[in-house]
Design a protein around this motif. Sequence first.
Motif, PDB file in Angstrom:
ATOM      1  N   UNK A  25      22.210  14.694 -14.329  1.00  0.00           N
ATOM      2  CA  UNK A  25      21.256  14.051 -13.423  1.00  0.00           C
ATOM      3  C   UNK A  25      19.859  14.027 -14.039  1.00  0.00           C
ATOM      4  N   UNK A  26      19.476  15.084 -14.731  1.00  0.00           N
ATOM      5  CA  UNK A  26      18.151  15.122 -15.367  1.00  0.00           C
ATOM      6  C   UNK A  26      18.076  14.196 -16.571  1.00  0.00           C
ATOM      7  N   UNK A  35      14.177   9.367 -18.836  1.00  0.00           N
ATOM      8  CA  UNK A  35      14.872  10.329 -17.993  1.00  0.00           C
ATOM      9  C   UNK A  35      13.854  11.274 -17.357  1.00  0.00           C
ATOM     10  N   UNK A  36      14.316  12.058 -16.419  1.00  0.00           N
ATOM     11  CA  UNK A  36      13.436  13.017 -15.742  1.00  0.00           C
ATOM     12  C   UNK A  36      12.912  14.042 -16.739  1.00  0.00           C
ATOM     13  N   UNK A  37      13.719  14.419 -17.698  1.00  0.00           N
ATOM     14  CA  UNK A  37      13.287  15.391 -18.708  1.00  0.00           C
ATOM     15  C   UNK A  37      12.172  14.792 -19.555  1.00  0.00           C
ATOM     16  N   UNK A  38      12.311  13.540 -19.976  1.00  0.00           N
ATOM     17  CA  UNK A  38      11.271  12.886 -20.779  1.00  0.00           C
ATOM     18  C   UNK A  38       9.975  12.758 -19.987  1.00  0.00           C
ATOM     19  N   UNK A  39      10.076  12.402 -18.705  1.00  0.00           N
ATOM     20  CA  UNK A  39       8.885  12.295 -17.868  1.00  0.00           C
ATOM     21  C   UNK A  39       8.208  13.646 -17.710  1.00  0.00           C
ATOM     22  N   UNK A  40       8.988  14.706 -17.555  1.00  0.00           N
ATOM     23  CA  UNK A  40       8.430  16.050 -17.433  1.00  0.00           C
ATOM     24  C   UNK A  40       7.747  16.489 -18.712  1.00  0.00           C
ATOM     25  N   UNK A  41       8.369  16.242 -19.841  1.00  0.00           N
ATOM     26  CA  UNK A  41       7.775  16.621 -21.129  1.00  0.00           C
ATOM     27  C   UNK A  41       6.474  15.851 -21.370  1.00  0.00           C
ATOM     28  N   UNK A  42       6.462  14.558 -21.055  1.00  0.00           N
ATOM     29  CA  UNK A  42       5.240  13.762 -21.204  1.00  0.00           C
ATOM     30  C   UNK A  42       4.121  14.286 -20.308  1.00  0.00           C
TER      31      UNK A  42
END
Length: 59
Positions: A25-26, A35-42
């Motif tokens: 899902x992430x 993805x949600x992970x890429x958005x979080x890292x950015x």
Amino acid sequence: MRAPSRFKGNSYTEYLVGLVVLVLALMAPISDGDSAIELLVDAIKQEHAAYMHAISLPL
């Protein structure tokens, strides 16, 4: 009371399946292919850059 031996290891399997679903899902694309992970890292990178800029300013 002990659980029957045939039920041993079932919770491990359930946790593993839940973890796999959460990771998938992430990693699923949300917006513009990110993805949600890429958005979080950015977001973390942007906040860190702003913090480093603020900390480097003279008092």
